[in-house]
Scaffold this motif. Structure first.
Motif, PDB file in Angstrom:
ATOM      1  N   VAL A  27      -0.231  10.153  -7.118  1.00  0.00           N
ATOM      2  CA  VAL A  27      -0.640   8.892  -6.977  1.00  0.00           C
ATOM      3  C   VAL A  27       0.126   7.821  -6.330  1.00  0.00           C
ATOM      4  O   VAL A  27      -0.494   6.868  -5.588  1.00  0.00           O
ATOM      5  CB  VAL A  27      -0.420   8.441  -8.764  1.00  0.00           C
ATOM      6  CG1 VAL A  27      -0.373   6.954  -8.916  1.00  0.00           C
ATOM      7  CG2 VAL A  27      -1.427   9.088  -9.778  1.00  0.00           C
ATOM      8  N   ILE A  28       1.380   8.018  -6.305  1.00  0.00           N
ATOM      9  CA  ILE A  28       2.309   7.501  -5.098  1.00  0.00           C
ATOM     10  C   ILE A  28       1.730   7.618  -3.714  1.00  0.00           C
ATOM     11  O   ILE A  28       1.754   6.572  -3.163  1.00  0.00           O
ATOM     12  CB  ILE A  28       3.758   7.925  -5.269  1.00  0.00           C
ATOM     13  CG1 ILE A  28       4.418   7.510  -6.718  1.00  0.00           C
ATOM     14  CG2 ILE A  28       4.446   7.015  -4.326  1.00  0.00           C
ATOM     15  CD1 ILE A  28       5.678   8.241  -7.068  1.00  0.00           C
ATOM     16  N   VAL A  30      -1.341   8.018  -2.668  1.00  0.00           N
ATOM     17  CA  VAL A  30      -2.509   7.241  -2.532  1.00  0.00           C
ATOM     18  C   VAL A  30      -2.289   5.747  -2.570  1.00  0.00           C
ATOM     19  O   VAL A  30      -2.962   5.085  -1.707  1.00  0.00           O
ATOM     20  CB  VAL A  30      -3.407   7.426  -3.933  1.00  0.00           C
ATOM     21  CG1 VAL A  30      -4.459   6.461  -4.074  1.00  0.00           C
ATOM     22  CG2 VAL A  30      -4.078   8.939  -3.952  1.00  0.00           C
ATOM     23  N   LEU A  31      -1.214   5.202  -3.339  1.00  0.00           N
ATOM     24  CA  LEU A  31      -1.004   3.831  -3.225  1.00  0.00           C
ATOM     25  C   LEU A  31      -0.390   3.319  -2.019  1.00  0.00           C
ATOM     26  O   LEU A  31      -0.777   2.496  -1.507  1.00  0.00           O
ATOM     27  CB  LEU A  31       0.027   3.531  -4.547  1.00  0.00           C
ATOM     28  CG  LEU A  31      -0.584   3.407  -5.689  1.00  0.00           C
ATOM     29  CD1 LEU A  31       0.323   3.314  -7.050  1.00  0.00           C
ATOM     30  CD2 LEU A  31      -1.652   2.441  -6.032  1.00  0.00           C
ATOM     31  N   LEU A  34      -3.030   3.446   0.854  1.00  0.00           N
ATOM     32  CA  LEU A  34      -3.766   2.226   0.766  1.00  0.00           C
ATOM     33  C   LEU A  34      -2.967   1.044   1.249  1.00  0.00           C
ATOM     34  O   LEU A  34      -3.769   0.165   1.840  1.00  0.00           O
ATOM     35  CB  LEU A  34      -4.276   1.954  -0.711  1.00  0.00           C
ATOM     36  CG  LEU A  34      -5.433   2.889  -1.351  1.00  0.00           C
ATOM     37  CD1 LEU A  34      -5.689   2.702  -2.777  1.00  0.00           C
ATOM     38  CD2 LEU A  34      -6.639   2.754  -0.433  1.00  0.00           C
ATOM     39  N   PHE A  35      -1.774   0.923   1.001  1.00  0.00           N
ATOM     40  CA  PHE A  35      -1.005  -0.010   1.332  1.00  0.00           C
ATOM     41  C   PHE A  35      -0.829  -0.121   2.991  1.00  0.00           C
ATOM     42  O   PHE A  35      -1.296  -1.158   3.660  1.00  0.00           O
ATOM     43  CB  PHE A  35       0.540  -0.018   0.827  1.00  0.00           C
ATOM     44  CG  PHE A  35       1.282  -1.308   1.298  1.00  0.00           C
ATOM     45  CD1 PHE A  35       1.264  -2.523   0.780  1.00  0.00           C
ATOM     46  CD2 PHE A  35       2.132  -0.859   2.497  1.00  0.00           C
ATOM     47  CE1 PHE A  35       2.238  -3.269   1.021  1.00  0.00           C
ATOM     48  CE2 PHE A  35       2.972  -1.891   2.875  1.00  0.00           C
ATOM     49  CZ  PHE A  35       3.044  -3.067   2.185  1.00  0.00           C
ATOM     50  N   ALA A 331      -5.753  -7.909  -9.580  1.00  0.00           N
ATOM     51  CA  ALA A 331      -5.789  -7.382  -8.581  1.00  0.00           C
ATOM     52  C   ALA A 331      -5.713  -8.374  -7.437  1.00  0.00           C
ATOM     53  O   ALA A 331      -4.882  -8.168  -6.217  1.00  0.00           O
ATOM     54  CB  ALA A 331      -6.852  -6.535  -8.407  1.00  0.00           C
ATOM     55  N   THR A 350      -9.021  -2.568  -3.648  1.00  0.00           N
ATOM     56  CA  THR A 350      -7.915  -1.767  -3.829  1.00  0.00           C
ATOM     57  C   THR A 350      -8.355  -0.999  -5.401  1.00  0.00           C
ATOM     58  O   THR A 350      -8.304   0.285  -5.575  1.00  0.00           O
ATOM     59  CB  THR A 350      -6.517  -2.101  -3.820  1.00  0.00           C
ATOM     60  OG1 THR A 350      -6.383  -2.591  -2.684  1.00  0.00           O
ATOM     61  CG2 THR A 350      -5.560  -0.946  -4.180  1.00  0.00           C
ATOM     62  N   LEU A 354      -9.228   2.816  -6.349  1.00  0.00           N
ATOM     63  CA  LEU A 354      -8.495   3.820  -7.147  1.00  0.00           C
ATOM     64  C   LEU A 354      -9.373   4.033  -8.233  1.00  0.00           C
ATOM     65  O   LEU A 354      -9.451   5.160  -8.719  1.00  0.00           O
ATOM     66  CB  LEU A 354      -7.493   2.742  -7.511  1.00  0.00           C
ATOM     67  CG  LEU A 354      -5.992   2.163  -6.573  1.00  0.00           C
ATOM     68  CD1 LEU A 354      -5.275   1.333  -7.011  1.00  0.00           C
ATOM     69  CD2 LEU A 354      -5.525   3.718  -6.132  1.00  0.00           C
TER      70      LEU A 354
END
Length: 373
Positions: A27-28, A30-31, A34-35, A331, A350, A354
């Motif tokens: 999860v981290i 992926v975040l 994306l950032f 968001a 985003t 997700l």
């Protein structure tokens, strides 16, 4: 025996936390990915716009290549010229008119403030009469709040004026961005297939398959949703532009029609709010200040926009991928905090990405899927 059971329990606990850590790490990653992707998108914005323009003009290029038998490069050049001519003309005239109106508005803000001060003073006097019997601590707090609100709006007016001037001063940078965007659009259009094949050739097959799946399943839905939202915002904008122009034409002397139409349409694009957030208070304040005909005209415009919205929205938003408005609003706020104004667009995108990536986890229950033994 008990020692064996204890060892097994320790092993199970280790396996459980290893599985949880692995899922949390994914999860981290992926975040963070994306950032970084959005940061890169902002940095390479001309090339992102070039890809979008190529996507828009792709049907036209295919038509000229397949039906009219034009050379592919000639088709791309003609398409780019047509798209840029249409968009450029609309954006240039709109930007010039909007800049003129906003600049004029900035210069006239003190005049407008002075014009409404008698009305505001009258309202304040009525409120003061109502506050006579209240404790001094409450009335003191009231005057402090009113003073702070007035100072806030005056400061923001100065910031808006400076922003407009800075935008005009930044025109040379804008010209460079436009030039790079046009060249990138041409080069991508000329060799789109080659660029795609080279990119796929440089990465593992598994990655290429994953990227293709994400593009088809997620970005297809995002593109459809953004197209729907843009369509509704544009329809609302033209309704406002025509309606406010008619109100100005019939004798109400409404300045800054284009600026008002753009501003209200942008508010309408925000989830939950809508154009009524601006039009209804505007109509009410106009009625309270004695301008009843103008208040009726604004209210009629609001009714027309609302009726048209109710008729077209279900059909246009048939591709909505089912994100609750409060999540979209959250968001947008987070996107704004991280990326500024452009984050208002990146934030909802985003969420959609997700939602697509973690669809199975969300279906089971996101944290339940991670932490349940």
């Amino acid at each position: 025996m008990e020692q064996k059971v204890e060892v097994e329990n320790v092993e199970e606990t280790k396996k459980y936390w290893f599985r949880v850590g692995k899922k949390l790490l994914s999860v981290i990653l992926v975040l963070v990915g994306l950032f970084l992707a959005f940061k890169c998108a902002i940095f390479f914005l001309p090339f992102v716009i070039a890809i979008i323009i190529n996507k828009i003009m792709s049907p036209l290029v295919k038509l000229m290549t397949n039906k009219l038998k034009f050379n592919h490069k000639v088709s791309v050049i003609i398409s780019v010229i047509l798209v840029i001519a249409i968009l450029g003309t609309a954006i240039t005239f709109g930007a010039i008119k909007l800049t003129e109106e906003l600049y004029d508005l900035t210069l006239n803000i003190p005049t407008y403030i002075n014009a409404i001060m008698p009305t505001l003073n009258g309202i304040m006097q009525q409120i003061e009469v109502a506050f006579v019997d209240l404790p001094e601590a409450i009335t003191s707090q009231y005057y402090t709040v009113v003073s702070d609100i007035g100072k806030f709006f005056i400061d923001k007016a100065a910031v808006v004026g400076n922003g407009i001037i800075n935008s005009v001063m930044g025109l040379p940078t804008l010209v460079i961005y436009i030039f790079v965007t046009i060249l990138a659009t041409l080069f991508i259009g000329f060799d789109k297939t080659y660029i795609k094949e080279e990119f796929v050739h440089q990465i593992p097959d598994k990655w290429a398959k994953a990227i293709e799946d994400v593009y088809k399943n997620i970005f297809g839905a995002i593109g459809a949703y953004i197209k729907s939202v843009i369509t509704i915002v544009l329809i609302t904008f033209f309704e406002l532009l025509v309606g406010l122009t008619i109100i100005d034409f019939i004798g109400f002397e409404l300045p800054y029609v284009l600026a008002l139409a753009v501003g209200i349409a942008l508010v309408d694009a925000l989830p939950i709010l809508g154009c009524g957030t601006v039009l209804i208070p505007w109509a009410v304040i106009s009625a309270l200040t004695g301008n009843f005909p103008f208040a009726v005209a604004i209210f009629i415009l609001y009714i027309v926009i609302t009726v048209v919205r109710q008729l077209i929205e279900p059909k246009i938003l048939s591709n909505n991928i089912g994100v609750h408005p409060i999540i979209t609003l959250l968001a947008m706020f987070i996107g704004f905090k991280f990326f500024g104004v452009i984050g208002l667009i990146f934030g909802p995108i985003t969420v959609f990405i997700l939602k697509g990536i973690f669809a199975k986890q969300l279906e089971k229950g996101f944290f339940r899927d991670i932490f349940q033994k």
